[in-house]
Design a protein around this motif. Structure first.
Motif, PDB file in Angstrom:
ATOM      1  N   VAL A  16       0.842  -1.205   0.000  1.00  0.00           N
ATOM      2  CA  VAL A  16       0.000   0.000   0.000  1.00  0.00           C
ATOM      3  C   VAL A  16       0.874   1.251   0.000  1.00  0.00           C
ATOM      4  O   VAL A  16       0.617   2.213  -0.740  1.00  0.00           O
ATOM      5  CB  VAL A  16      -0.968  -0.013   1.207  1.00  0.00           C
ATOM      6  N   GLY A  17       1.915   1.262   0.825  1.00  0.00           N
ATOM      7  CA  GLY A  17       2.820   2.404   0.867  1.00  0.00           C
ATOM      8  C   GLY A  17       3.520   2.634  -0.460  1.00  0.00           C
ATOM      9  O   GLY A  17       3.625   3.766  -0.930  1.00  0.00           O
ATOM     10  N   PHE A  20       0.996   4.181  -2.954  1.00  0.00           N
ATOM     11  CA  PHE A  20       0.777   5.607  -2.725  1.00  0.00           C
ATOM     12  C   PHE A  20       2.000   6.431  -3.131  1.00  0.00           C
ATOM     13  O   PHE A  20       1.860   7.538  -3.671  1.00  0.00           O
ATOM     14  CB  PHE A  20       0.404   5.891  -1.272  1.00  0.00           C
ATOM     15  N   VAL A  23       1.852   6.640  -6.973  1.00  0.00           N
ATOM     16  CA  VAL A  23       0.805   7.562  -7.418  1.00  0.00           C
ATOM     17  C   VAL A  23       1.201   9.010  -7.136  1.00  0.00           C
ATOM     18  O   VAL A  23       1.015   9.893  -7.982  1.00  0.00           O
ATOM     19  CB  VAL A  23      -0.546   7.205  -6.748  1.00  0.00           C
ATOM     20  N   GLY A  24       1.750   9.273  -5.962  1.00  0.00           N
ATOM     21  CA  GLY A  24       2.176  10.633  -5.631  1.00  0.00           C
ATOM     22  C   GLY A  24       3.297  11.125  -6.520  1.00  0.00           C
ATOM     23  O   GLY A  24       3.311  12.288  -6.937  1.00  0.00           O
ATOM     24  N   LYS A  43      -0.124  14.681  -0.245  1.00  0.00           N
ATOM     25  CA  LYS A  43      -1.185  13.755   0.141  1.00  0.00           C
ATOM     26  C   LYS A  43      -0.743  12.305  -0.022  1.00  0.00           C
ATOM     27  O   LYS A  43      -0.616  11.567   0.945  1.00  0.00           O
ATOM     28  CB  LYS A  43      -2.450  13.993  -0.711  1.00  0.00           C
ATOM     29  N   ALA A  44      -0.514  11.911  -1.257  1.00  0.00           N
ATOM     30  CA  ALA A  44      -0.267  10.497  -1.551  1.00  0.00           C
ATOM     31  C   ALA A  44       1.063  10.010  -0.991  1.00  0.00           C
ATOM     32  O   ALA A  44       1.127   8.953  -0.356  1.00  0.00           O
ATOM     33  CB  ALA A  44      -0.330  10.265  -3.055  1.00  0.00           C
ATOM     34  N   THR A  45       2.132  10.752  -1.208  1.00  0.00           N
ATOM     35  CA  THR A  45       3.422  10.256  -0.731  1.00  0.00           C
ATOM     36  C   THR A  45       3.527  10.297   0.787  1.00  0.00           C
ATOM     37  O   THR A  45       4.221   9.475   1.371  1.00  0.00           O
ATOM     38  CB  THR A  45       4.592  11.023  -1.368  1.00  0.00           C
ATOM     39  N   LEU A  47       1.037   9.561   2.802  1.00  0.00           N
ATOM     40  CA  LEU A  47       0.395   8.305   3.208  1.00  0.00           C
ATOM     41  C   LEU A  47       1.290   7.111   2.898  1.00  0.00           C
ATOM     42  O   LEU A  47       1.360   6.157   3.683  1.00  0.00           O
ATOM     43  CB  LEU A  47      -0.941   8.144   2.489  1.00  0.00           C
ATOM     44  N   GLY A  48       1.986   7.154   1.764  1.00  0.00           N
ATOM     45  CA  GLY A  48       2.877   6.053   1.394  1.00  0.00           C
ATOM     46  C   GLY A  48       4.022   5.882   2.376  1.00  0.00           C
ATOM     47  O   GLY A  48       4.300   4.774   2.853  1.00  0.00           O
TER      48      GLY A  48
END
Length: 136
Positions: A16-17, A20, A23-24, A43-45, A47-48
């Motif tokens: 999952v990390g 993210f 995507v980031g 946002k995305a990184t 969370l990753g």
């Protein structure tokens, strides 16, 4: 059976990390303008990296038998610093890009976006420099 569940949780958090983070990173590289591009790393990184650090904490607890607080501190710092950094970058962009300022709706207080309100009695918004003789 418990060890398998912990390994599965750790692997899932790593996947999952990594997703993210990917995507980031793609968002940072491919989105069209600076204000939209800002969402990728904030946002995305975030969370990753948070998911990967939590996976590392779980792994340290399961393998070594102690809770590693380094990863927790890094995660907390990252989750606090990323939004503040994004806000400051957005504020600087709005202050320096006339096109973005013109596209924003009026603030309703007579001042542009991302600036302080003018001092009382000063309609121009320019602050008065203190006189050299004041206070002497």
């Amino acid at each position: 059976m418990m060890a398998f569940a912990i390994e599965l949780l750790t692997a899932a958090l790593l996947v999952v990390g990594a997703f993210f983070l990917l995507v980031g990173s793609i968002g940072l590289a491919k989105l069209p303008d600076m204000m939209r591009r800002l969402h990728g790393p904030t946002k995305a990184t975030t969370l990753g990296i948070g998911a990967i650090l939590i996976a590392s904490m779980i792994n340290a607890w399961a393998v070594r038998g102690y809770l590693s607080l380094h990863e927790l501190l890094i995660t907390i710092f990252l989750f606090l610093a990323a939004p503040i950094t994004a806000y400051m970058i957005a504020k600087a962009h709005i202050l320096h890009d006339r096109e973005t300022q013109d596209a924003l709706p009026p603030t309703g207080v007579g001042t542009p976006w991302m600036t302080l309100a003018p001092p009382e009695g000063d309609a121009s918004g320019a602050s008065r420099a203190p006189e050299a003789s004041e206070g002497m």
